[in-house]
Motif scaffolding. Structure first.
Motif, PDB file in Angstrom:
ATOM      1  N   THR A 223       0.836  -1.203   0.000  1.00 50.04           N
ATOM      2  CA  THR A 223       0.000   0.000   0.000  1.00 50.04           C
ATOM      3  C   THR A 223       0.868   1.248   0.000  1.00 50.04           C
ATOM      4  O   THR A 223       0.621   2.206  -0.756  1.00 50.04           O
ATOM      5  CB  THR A 223      -0.922   0.010   1.229  1.00 50.04           C
ATOM      6  N   LEU A 348      -6.170  -4.296  -4.198  1.00 49.10           N
ATOM      7  CA  LEU A 348      -7.210  -4.118  -3.184  1.00 49.10           C
ATOM      8  C   LEU A 348      -7.418  -2.637  -2.885  1.00 49.10           C
ATOM      9  O   LEU A 348      -8.553  -2.132  -2.898  1.00 49.10           O
ATOM     10  CB  LEU A 348      -6.829  -4.873  -1.908  1.00 49.10           C
ATOM     11  N   VAL A 349      -6.339  -1.930  -2.613  1.00 49.29           N
ATOM     12  CA  VAL A 349      -6.445  -0.511  -2.291  1.00 49.29           C
ATOM     13  C   VAL A 349      -6.947   0.271  -3.505  1.00 49.29           C
ATOM     14  O   VAL A 349      -7.783   1.176  -3.377  1.00 49.29           O
ATOM     15  CB  VAL A 349      -5.088   0.034  -1.807  1.00 49.29           C
ATOM     16  N   LEU A 352     -10.758  -0.372  -3.950  1.00 47.70           N
ATOM     17  CA  LEU A 352     -11.524   0.313  -2.915  1.00 47.70           C
ATOM     18  C   LEU A 352     -11.484   1.825  -3.114  1.00 47.70           C
ATOM     19  O   LEU A 352     -12.476   2.527  -2.882  1.00 47.70           O
ATOM     20  CB  LEU A 352     -10.982  -0.053  -1.535  1.00 47.70           C
ATOM     21  N   TRP A 356     -14.908   3.523  -3.633  1.00 46.00           N
ATOM     22  CA  TRP A 356     -15.323   4.182  -2.391  1.00 46.00           C
ATOM     23  C   TRP A 356     -14.558   5.491  -2.255  1.00 46.00           C
ATOM     24  O   TRP A 356     -14.966   6.518  -2.749  1.00 46.00           O
ATOM     25  CB  TRP A 356     -15.077   3.210  -1.227  1.00 46.00           C
ATOM     26  N   ALA A 361     -10.009   3.560   1.841  1.00 42.85           N
ATOM     27  CA  ALA A 361      -9.201   2.397   1.466  1.00 42.85           C
ATOM     28  C   ALA A 361      -8.022   2.215   2.411  1.00 42.85           C
ATOM     29  O   ALA A 361      -7.588   1.084   2.661  1.00 42.85           O
ATOM     30  CB  ALA A 361      -8.710   2.552   0.033  1.00 42.85           C
ATOM     31  N   VAL A 364      -8.541  -0.169   5.434  1.00 42.41           N
ATOM     32  CA  VAL A 364      -8.595  -1.628   5.268  1.00 42.41           C
ATOM     33  C   VAL A 364      -7.276  -2.284   5.659  1.00 42.41           C
ATOM     34  O   VAL A 364      -7.266  -3.223   6.467  1.00 42.41           O
ATOM     35  CB  VAL A 364      -9.012  -1.986   3.836  1.00 42.41           C
ATOM     36  N   PRO A 365      -6.115  -1.856   5.129  1.00 47.43           N
ATOM     37  CA  PRO A 365      -4.864  -2.439   5.623  1.00 47.43           C
ATOM     38  C   PRO A 365      -4.638  -2.175   7.105  1.00 47.43           C
ATOM     39  O   PRO A 365      -4.001  -2.978   7.785  1.00 47.43           O
ATOM     40  CB  PRO A 365      -3.779  -1.770   4.763  1.00 47.43           C
ATOM     41  N   VAL A 367      -6.974  -2.272   9.443  1.00 46.29           N
ATOM     42  CA  VAL A 367      -7.711  -3.334  10.143  1.00 46.29           C
ATOM     43  C   VAL A 367      -6.996  -4.669  10.006  1.00 46.29           C
ATOM     44  O   VAL A 367      -6.876  -5.433  10.973  1.00 46.29           O
ATOM     45  CB  VAL A 367      -9.155  -3.423   9.601  1.00 46.29           C
ATOM     46  N   LEU A 368      -6.495  -4.963   8.806  1.00 45.34           N
ATOM     47  CA  LEU A 368      -5.805  -6.231   8.597  1.00 45.34           C
ATOM     48  C   LEU A 368      -4.547  -6.331   9.457  1.00 45.34           C
ATOM     49  O   LEU A 368      -4.256  -7.391  10.028  1.00 45.34           O
ATOM     50  CB  LEU A 368      -5.447  -6.386   7.116  1.00 45.34           C
TER      51      LEU A 368
END
Length: 405
Positions: A223, A348-349, A352, A356, A361, A364-365, A367-368
């Protein structure tokens, strides 16, 4: 014996340094590679995805090869192949030549990453104290050098092969000479009931938490490497020049964090260091997501470097502790999830962000990475391994380097 270990540690650190420089020279010149070969925007992701996929194949193959060949021998020959493949990427002129060069690069880099970390884990066990972060600090230092050389090549409009040839000409013979002092270790004794018992096999269910941590760490890393410049410029309104700063700062703070990280592990333990790294990285993602301007965003990326830098080295080290009788196989399997995270992170980023928002975005990383807290105990030294509270050095033939292979 001490001299053998010191030479082994120095030569392996130089191998990490070389790989950091080599990989940075490839990924930071992707636009120039695209222009040289006329790769379309639609076809470029196929070429880029092929490298980590083939690297995963190389890592799986390495797991089988180390049953017959010592990791030091694999590393000794995989590293020159990677550098020659880099030179091939820079000197070809047709798409087929690019495909072959990147294919060789991917397969060899999988074997290189796996065998490098196998030797690092075994050498750490022989030392009996944390040194794994220092190897990855050397990788970060090489990455900074490689990125700087790539910038110079782009600034002076040098042909790719002109940028790559001096680096390969210097580092390739140096790594071949240094490989004479690699130190292999023997499998550690395994206590009854330990994860690495039952014939020294790897129980994937036990390894799975570390595989998830590795994946999440590389999603976070990709990311930063793929989206930090775009985020600063398009979301936070920075200039194009300022947008190049966050990744450089991230690399520098990664180097600093890894350079001092081993001292933290020795003083406070791996679990504490990993938990602290996770929390710092999560705060970094949160700061980036809510940043009102470019300078606050850069502060967030700085925190990301300090937090994420400890996760990958400690994950490899933890795999070696969980499976002391089969650490090479465990590391080869774990290394695959390095490439899984790399493949997932950037798309993924991007998806998103388009669907969104890029601010959302970034959460999300975050949270992961926070999920790693659930698995933090997997990084502990298990007292039942050796009947005590501390990791015992591997009973290795440390007096023998790789010369006798």
């Amino acid at each position: 014996m001490t001299d053998v270990l010191r030479r082994g540690r120095a030569s392996l650190a130089f191998s990490f340094f070389t790989q950091g420089a080599t990989f940075a020279l490839l990924v930071t010149r992707i636009p120039a590679i695209q222009d040289r070969y006329g790769v379309s925007d639609a076809l470029l992701p196929v070429f880029l995805a092929a490298v980590p996929i083939l690297a995963g194949v190389g890592s799986v193959t390495t797991e089988q090869l180390v049953k017959r060949i010592r990791p030091s021998r694999l590393l000794r020959w995989a590293q020159p192949v990677v550098m020659l493949a880099l030179l091939g990427v820079g000197s070809g002129g047709h798409l087929a030549e690019l495909a072959v060069a990147l294919g060789v690069f991917g397969l060899a880099v999988g074997a290189l990453d796996a065998s490098m970390n196998m030797l690092g884990v075994s050498l750490q066990r022989t030392y009996g104290r944390s040194i794994m972060l220092s190897f990855h600090a050397a990788y970060s230092l090489g990455g900074i050098l490689g990125a700087s050389l790539a910038w110079a090549g782009a600034h002076w409009h040098l042909a790719l092969w002109v940028s790559y040839l001096p680096v390969v000409a210097v580092l390739l013979p140096a790594t071949l000479v240094g490989s004479r002092w690699y130190v292999d270790g023997e499998p550690a004794p395994v206590a009854d009931g330990a994860a690495g018992g039952a014939g020294g096999g790897v129980v994937f269910r036990v390894l799975l938490p570390l595989c998830l941590v590795m994946t999440f760490a590389y999603i976070g890393d990709s990311t930063v490497s793929n989206w930090s410049a775009k985020y600063l410029k398009d979301v936070l309104g920075s200039s194009e020049q300022l947008a190049t700063v966050p990744y450089n700062v991230y690399m520098v703070t990664t180097l600093v964090g890894r350079a001092i990280g081993d001292f933290g592990v020795r003083r406070f333990g791996a679990v504490t260091v990993v938990r602290l790294g996770v929390l710092v990285a999560a705060v970094g993602f949160a700061v980036v997501a809510v940043a009102p301007g470019a300078w606050v965003g850069m502060a967030g990326f700085t925190l990301l470097g300090l937090g994420l830098c400890v996760l990958v080295p400690q994950t490899f080290a933890a795999a070696g502790r969980l499976f002391p009788g089969a650490s090479d196989a465990a590391i080869a399997r774990l290394n695959i999830f390095n490439y899984v995270g790399f493949l997932i992170g950037s798309p993924l980023v991007g998806a998103l962000g388009d669907a969104w928002s890029y601010r959302g975005a970034m959460l999300v990383p975050m949270v992961l990475v926070l999920v790693t807290l659930v698995y933090a105990r997997s990084f502990a030294t298990r007292p039942d391994r050796y009947g005590g509270g501390h990791e015992r050095p591997r009973t290795a033939d440390v007096g023998r380097g790789s010369n006798g292979l």
